[in-house]
Design a protein around this motif. Structure first.
Motif, PDB file in Angstrom:
ATOM      1  N   GLY A  83       6.972 -28.344 -12.502  1.00  0.00           N
ATOM      2  CA  GLY A  83       6.125 -28.498 -13.671  1.00  0.00           C
ATOM      3  C   GLY A  83       6.267 -29.931 -14.141  1.00  0.00           C
ATOM      4  O   GLY A  83       7.252 -30.600 -13.813  1.00  0.00           O
ATOM      5  N   SER A  84       5.274 -30.408 -14.880  1.00  0.00           N
ATOM      6  CA  SER A  84       5.307 -31.827 -15.178  1.00  0.00           C
ATOM      7  C   SER A  84       4.414 -32.129 -16.379  1.00  0.00           C
ATOM      8  O   SER A  84       3.446 -31.423 -16.635  1.00  0.00           O
ATOM      9  N   ILE A  85       4.772 -33.175 -17.110  1.00  0.00           N
ATOM     10  CA  ILE A  85       3.886 -33.660 -18.163  1.00  0.00           C
ATOM     11  C   ILE A  85       3.617 -35.153 -17.947  1.00  0.00           C
ATOM     12  O   ILE A  85       4.443 -35.860 -17.371  1.00  0.00           O
ATOM     13  N   GLU A  86       2.474 -35.573 -18.392  1.00  0.00           N
ATOM     14  CA  GLU A  86       2.057 -36.952 -18.159  1.00  0.00           C
ATOM     15  C   GLU A  86       1.397 -37.457 -19.438  1.00  0.00           C
ATOM     16  O   GLU A  86       0.756 -36.694 -20.164  1.00  0.00           O
ATOM     17  N   PHE A  87       1.571 -38.753 -19.706  1.00  0.00           N
ATOM     18  CA  PHE A  87       1.026 -39.339 -20.927  1.00  0.00           C
ATOM     19  C   PHE A  87       0.473 -40.718 -20.594  1.00  0.00           C
ATOM     20  O   PHE A  87       1.179 -41.551 -20.026  1.00  0.00           O
ATOM     21  N   ALA A  88      -0.777 -40.956 -20.892  1.00  0.00           N
ATOM     22  CA  ALA A  88      -1.405 -42.246 -20.572  1.00  0.00           C
ATOM     23  C   ALA A  88      -2.333 -42.680 -21.703  1.00  0.00           C
ATOM     24  O   ALA A  88      -3.531 -42.424 -21.673  1.00  0.00           O
ATOM     25  N   PRO A  89      -1.773 -43.311 -22.744  1.00  0.00           N
ATOM     26  CA  PRO A  89      -2.622 -43.823 -23.812  1.00  0.00           C
ATOM     27  C   PRO A  89      -3.301 -45.115 -23.360  1.00  0.00           C
ATOM     28  O   PRO A  89      -2.866 -45.745 -22.395  1.00  0.00           O
ATOM     29  N   GLU A  90      -4.374 -45.483 -24.024  1.00  0.00           N
ATOM     30  CA  GLU A  90      -5.065 -46.718 -23.682  1.00  0.00           C
ATOM     31  C   GLU A  90      -5.434 -47.450 -24.969  1.00  0.00           C
ATOM     32  O   GLU A  90      -6.162 -46.927 -25.797  1.00  0.00           O
ATOM     33  N   TYR A  91      -4.872 -48.649 -25.094  1.00  0.00           N
ATOM     34  CA  TYR A  91      -5.228 -49.477 -26.239  1.00  0.00           C
ATOM     35  C   TYR A  91      -6.227 -50.521 -25.777  1.00  0.00           C
ATOM     36  O   TYR A  91      -6.020 -51.178 -24.751  1.00  0.00           O
TER      37      TYR A  91
ATOM     38  N   PHE B 202       1.878 -45.757 -18.696  1.00  0.00           N
ATOM     39  CA  PHE B 202       1.770 -44.447 -18.051  1.00  0.00           C
ATOM     40  C   PHE B 202       3.164 -43.863 -17.912  1.00  0.00           C
ATOM     41  O   PHE B 202       4.098 -44.555 -17.499  1.00  0.00           O
ATOM     42  N   LEU B 203       3.298 -42.596 -18.247  1.00  0.00           N
ATOM     43  CA  LEU B 203       4.603 -41.940 -18.105  1.00  0.00           C
ATOM     44  C   LEU B 203       4.430 -40.545 -17.546  1.00  0.00           C
ATOM     45  O   LEU B 203       3.566 -39.793 -17.990  1.00  0.00           O
TER      46      LEU B 203
ATOM     47  N   PHE C 201       7.699 -44.343 -14.883  1.00  0.00           N
ATOM     48  CA  PHE C 201       6.930 -45.080 -15.868  1.00  0.00           C
ATOM     49  C   PHE C 201       6.237 -46.242 -15.160  1.00  0.00           C
ATOM     50  O   PHE C 201       6.788 -46.829 -14.236  1.00  0.00           O
ATOM     51  N   ASP C 202       5.041 -46.538 -15.587  1.00  0.00           N
ATOM     52  CA  ASP C 202       4.338 -47.684 -14.999  1.00  0.00           C
ATOM     53  C   ASP C 202       3.428 -48.285 -16.062  1.00  0.00           C
ATOM     54  O   ASP C 202       3.039 -47.609 -17.017  1.00  0.00           O
ATOM     55  N   ILE C 203       3.142 -49.561 -15.891  1.00  0.00           N
ATOM     56  CA  ILE C 203       2.098 -50.172 -16.726  1.00  0.00           C
ATOM     57  C   ILE C 203       0.865 -50.273 -15.852  1.00  0.00           C
ATOM     58  O   ILE C 203       0.808 -51.082 -14.932  1.00  0.00           O
ATOM     59  N   ARG C 204      -0.080 -49.402 -16.091  1.00  0.00           N
ATOM     60  CA  ARG C 204      -1.294 -49.374 -15.274  1.00  0.00           C
ATOM     61  C   ARG C 204      -2.138 -50.607 -15.550  1.00  0.00           C
ATOM     62  O   ARG C 204      -2.731 -51.178 -14.646  1.00  0.00           O
ATOM     63  N   GLU C 205      -2.213 -50.973 -16.832  1.00  0.00           N
ATOM     64  CA  GLU C 205      -2.980 -52.157 -17.206  1.00  0.00           C
ATOM     65  C   GLU C 205      -2.335 -52.842 -18.399  1.00  0.00           C
ATOM     66  O   GLU C 205      -1.847 -52.171 -19.314  1.00  0.00           O
ATOM     67  N   LEU C 206      -2.333 -54.143 -18.356  1.00  0.00           N
ATOM     68  CA  LEU C 206      -1.910 -54.967 -19.494  1.00  0.00           C
ATOM     69  C   LEU C 206      -2.541 -56.329 -19.246  1.00  0.00           C
ATOM     70  O   LEU C 206      -1.975 -57.171 -18.550  1.00  0.00           O
ATOM     71  N   ASN C 207      -3.751 -56.500 -19.697  1.00  0.00           N
ATOM     72  CA  ASN C 207      -4.436 -57.731 -19.321  1.00  0.00           C
ATOM     73  C   ASN C 207      -5.435 -58.210 -20.360  1.00  0.00           C
ATOM     74  O   ASN C 207      -5.880 -57.466 -21.223  1.00  0.00           O
ATOM     75  N   PHE C 208      -5.712 -59.498 -20.235  1.00  0.00           N
ATOM     76  CA  PHE C 208      -6.777 -60.128 -21.013  1.00  0.00           C
ATOM     77  C   PHE C 208      -7.969 -60.310 -20.092  1.00  0.00           C
ATOM     78  O   PHE C 208      -7.803 -60.731 -18.950  1.00  0.00           O
ATOM     79  N   LEU C 209      -9.128 -60.006 -20.609  1.00  0.00           N
ATOM     80  CA  LEU C 209     -10.347 -60.330 -19.896  1.00  0.00           C
ATOM     81  C   LEU C 209     -11.036 -61.426 -20.693  1.00  0.00           C
ATOM     82  O   LEU C 209     -11.453 -61.214 -21.828  1.00  0.00           O
TER      83      LEU C 209
ATOM     84  N   THR D   1       5.471 -45.753  -4.134  1.00  0.00           N
ATOM     85  CA  THR D   1       6.373 -44.674  -4.561  1.00  0.00           C
ATOM     86  C   THR D   1       6.348 -43.564  -3.505  1.00  0.00           C
ATOM     87  O   THR D   1       5.331 -43.340  -2.843  1.00  0.00           O
ATOM     88  N   PHE D   2       7.499 -42.913  -3.347  1.00  0.00           N
ATOM     89  CA  PHE D   2       7.603 -41.787  -2.407  1.00  0.00           C
ATOM     90  C   PHE D   2       8.369 -40.651  -3.077  1.00  0.00           C
ATOM     91  O   PHE D   2       9.257 -40.899  -3.897  1.00  0.00           O
TER      92      PHE D   2
END
Lengths: 399, 271
Positions: free
Chosen positions: A52-60, A75-76, A88-96, A168-169
């Protein structure tokens, strides 16, 4: 790693500082719960049956008057059985930064290349987050500077990729892995700069009347590792990922004629050990409004070939892939996808069924079923997961 | 009496042949119903052209026959293209699972439109089979061909009659899709007001020529002193009892959009 942490922290603080000075903020995202239920007892020691698993991905997201923007997507995932899947990962952290007409993306980002449905051969900018999903569509955030210049003759994209992300594996307790566990702690690199090797890519895309064309050149560390048998400190067998330097060129093409969509992806790679090509392509034909209803049915047929044949680091080296996609077009956006892979060298088939439906405006359910059939020891990975047929149930809450 | 006969003969011998010659020369012509229909469609299109570009917010309310509602919020940008159909970009804000999904359409006066869909989860741009004209847009009662830019060249026309509709003097036209193979309709009947050439109602007949849907327009307002836009469009499906309402707000014109705002890059960054 320390340098990267500092870079991430400074990007984050600059972004938040600049964003607070202006008006338009947006905080969205989703949280999900997941159960993966396996039909058979695990094959290997240490593996747990279900998880079982939970995931959390907010987007600012913040956008300035100029159209330039800042995006932050952490992302967690927490997993009940596999410690490698808890990550845990940072999917996005950028300036456009939006120029006229160019745009520049700076920071951690995600880029998708390709056109086919099942195998994404040329999607090589971001590393696969394989513990998330065996389809390989989930990706890790990639540090990058991307300059995009549109012109009348197409769009030119230049990428500088200053840091390498390791695939990841699944860990010892996780399912959907080979008998021997991949040790992600001590990866091997061909480049002496290891993960700090700076990769470079150039891509050109253009829309013609009835065709979308893309070509690219990539120079740097390839995202697909070779797995080298080794032993850990206790003498236990492990697999060590080895990441090679490579030069790769590739092409993707999509043609549209009436209800037909034709798709092709081709790549050619040169590395110090070998040169090879790989290709995938096929069609999607859509029946609109079947039986006078508002449902659409898509038929998908794709072929995938890898010049390395049995030595290919993939189970899809000479396979036919069939798919049926049903879009009900109801208010709940109900969708179904049935996929079947058929290995022309008779080394196994994969059957997948996916369904999704909106339960409420902010809640959606995804159900998947996977079966691995007729596997042969020749296909090491597929044969390793022969007893891992499973059902995956996910409920997403969007905010 | 003889006088009248004389006049009659004079008419017969001179005026009628003269008229006949003028007809032949194309100087005076009785308009056929087809020509009149086309002329009305061209005039309606002419009155709406020159807006250059526009943006609007759209609320889509889907209702089933039990009156259960489901809402979607969208934003819409469009750009006039010289000698071809409009470009448009539709961005979804809700439901939240599709937030950031964007639909790009290059309308063409002749031939299939070009369409792409951006899926934010994968960050992928997917080309859509362009003959998907009769397919439902977002599960609504609007088909892709109903929401696409209504270029004159997409139909052939026939004027049927003039009629008072909802206290307004209207032309009633019939129009027939040029792409008979992929359109979901055999014909559409359109009510166009004589004063400002605004569309008030469209009846859609399916391929079996059964009355399938009716679309009504209301709350027209004039923007930038030139362009009439409805605040509300209401589509009812007579065969299923379902309906879809579109409410428009925040219309803006000539905001300075360019083709660069309608390419794949802009599709990806449309938030």
């Amino acid at each position: 790693m320390k340098k990267i942490s500092i870079a991430i922290l400074s990007l984050l603080s600059i972004g938040l500082l600049l964003a607070t000075s202006a008006s338009a903020h947006e905080l969205n995202g989703h949280a999900s719960v997941e159960a993966r239920l396996f039909f058979n007892e695990p094959l290997y020691q240490d593996q747990e049956w279900n998880n079982g698993s939970i995931e959390f991905a907010p987007e600012y997201y913040h956008e300035w008057e100029s159209g330039s923007s800042f995006t932050f997507v952490p992302f967690l995932r927490l997993d009940s059985s596999d410690s490698e899947r808890t990550h845990f990962d940072i999917r996005e952290l950028n300036f456009l930064l939006l120029g006229d007409p160019w745009e520049l993306r700076l920071g951690i980002g995600k880029v998708f290349w390709g056109v086919t449905e099942f195998v994404h051969l040329i999607d090589i900018i971001n590393q696969t987050d394989l513990v998330e999903d065996i389809r390989g569509e989930d990706k890790l955030g990639q540090p990058m500077a991307q300059l995009s210049i549109p012109s009348d003759w197409g769009v030119f994209d230049f990428f500088i990729l200053p840091f390498f992300r390791e695939r990841t594996f699944p860990g010892r307790e996780g399912r959907l892995r080979a008998e021997v566990v991949v040790d992600t702690g001590t990866p091997l690199y061909e480049s002496s700069a290891a993960e700090n090797h700076v990769d470079f890519a150039l891509r050109y895309t253009h829309i013609f009347d009835f065709a979308d064309l893309g070509i690219y050149y990539f120079k740097g560390t390839g995202r697909d590792p070779i797995l080298i048998p080794s032993a850990d400190a206790n003498g236990q067998p492990i697999l060590l990922p080895f990441y090679q330097l490579m030069d790769q060129v590739g092409l993707d093409l999509q043609l549209v004629t009436g209800n037909w969509l034709w798709k092709l992806e081709v790549l050619y790679q040169e590395n110090t050990m070998e040169n090879f090509y790989a290709a995938t392509g096929g069609f999607e034909y859509t029946f609109i409004g079947i039986n006078g209803s508002s449902m659409d049915l898509g038929l998908i047929a794709e072929f995938v070939y890898d010049d390395r044949k049995d030595d290919a680091a993939t189970s899809f080296e000479n396979d036919l892939l069939w798919g049926f996609r049903l879009a009900v077009n109801d208010t709940a956006s109900t969708e179904l996808l049935l996929g079947l892979s058929y290995d022309l060298n008779k080394k196994g088939n994969v059957l997948q069924l996916e369904a999704s439906r909106r339960l409420r405006d902010d809640v959606k359910i995804f159900v998947e079923g996977w079966a691995f059939l007729n596997t042969e020891p020749d296909d090491y990975y597929l044969d390793s997961i022969r007893d891992d047929d499973f059902i995956r149930l996910r409920i997403f809450y969007y905010f | 009496m003889p006088k009248n006969i004389l006049l009659h003969n004079a008419l017969r011998l001179t005026v009628i042949p003269l008229l006949f010659i003028l007809f032949q020369a194309g100087i005076i012509r009785a308009e056929s119903a087809e020509e009149k229909g086309l002329a009305i469609a061209i005039e309606a299109d002419r009155r709406d052209s020159g807006y250059e570009d526009s943006t609007a917010a759209m609320l889509m309310i889907l209702r089933n026959r039990h009156g259960q509602e489901s809402r979607r919020e969208l934003r819409y940008r469009t750009l006039e293209v010289k000698n071809d159909g409009d470009m448009s970009l539709t961005i979804f804000d809700s439901p939240k699972d599709v937030k950031g999904t964007a639909f790009l359409n290059y309308t063409h006066k002749i031939g299939d439109d070009d369409q792409w869909l951006y899926l934010p989860a994968l960050k992928s741009v997917k080309r859509i089979s362009s003959s998907n004209k009769s397919g439902s847009f977002m599960g609504s009662e609007f088909a892709y061909e109903d929401i696409a830019s209504q270029e004159v060249e997409k139909y052939t026309y026939k004027w049927l009659r003039d009629e008072i509709f909802d206290n307004r003097e209207c032309f009633v036209l019939e129009r027939y899709p040029v792409d008979m193979k992929n359109s979901g309709y055999s014909r559409q009947v359109v009510w166009i007001g004589k004063d400002e050439f605004r569309i008030w109602q469209v009846e859609y007949y399916d391929r079996k020529n059964t009355h399938l849907k009716t679309l009504t327009f209301s709350g027209y307002r004039k923007h930038n002193d030139s362009f009439w836009r409805p605040d509300r469009m209401f589509m009812i499906n007579h065969q299923t009892g379902k309906n879809t309402e579109l409410q428009f707000s925040d219309y803006r014109f000539k905001v300075g959009l360019s083709p660069d705002d309608f390419n794949k890059n802009s599709l990806k960054r449309a938030k």
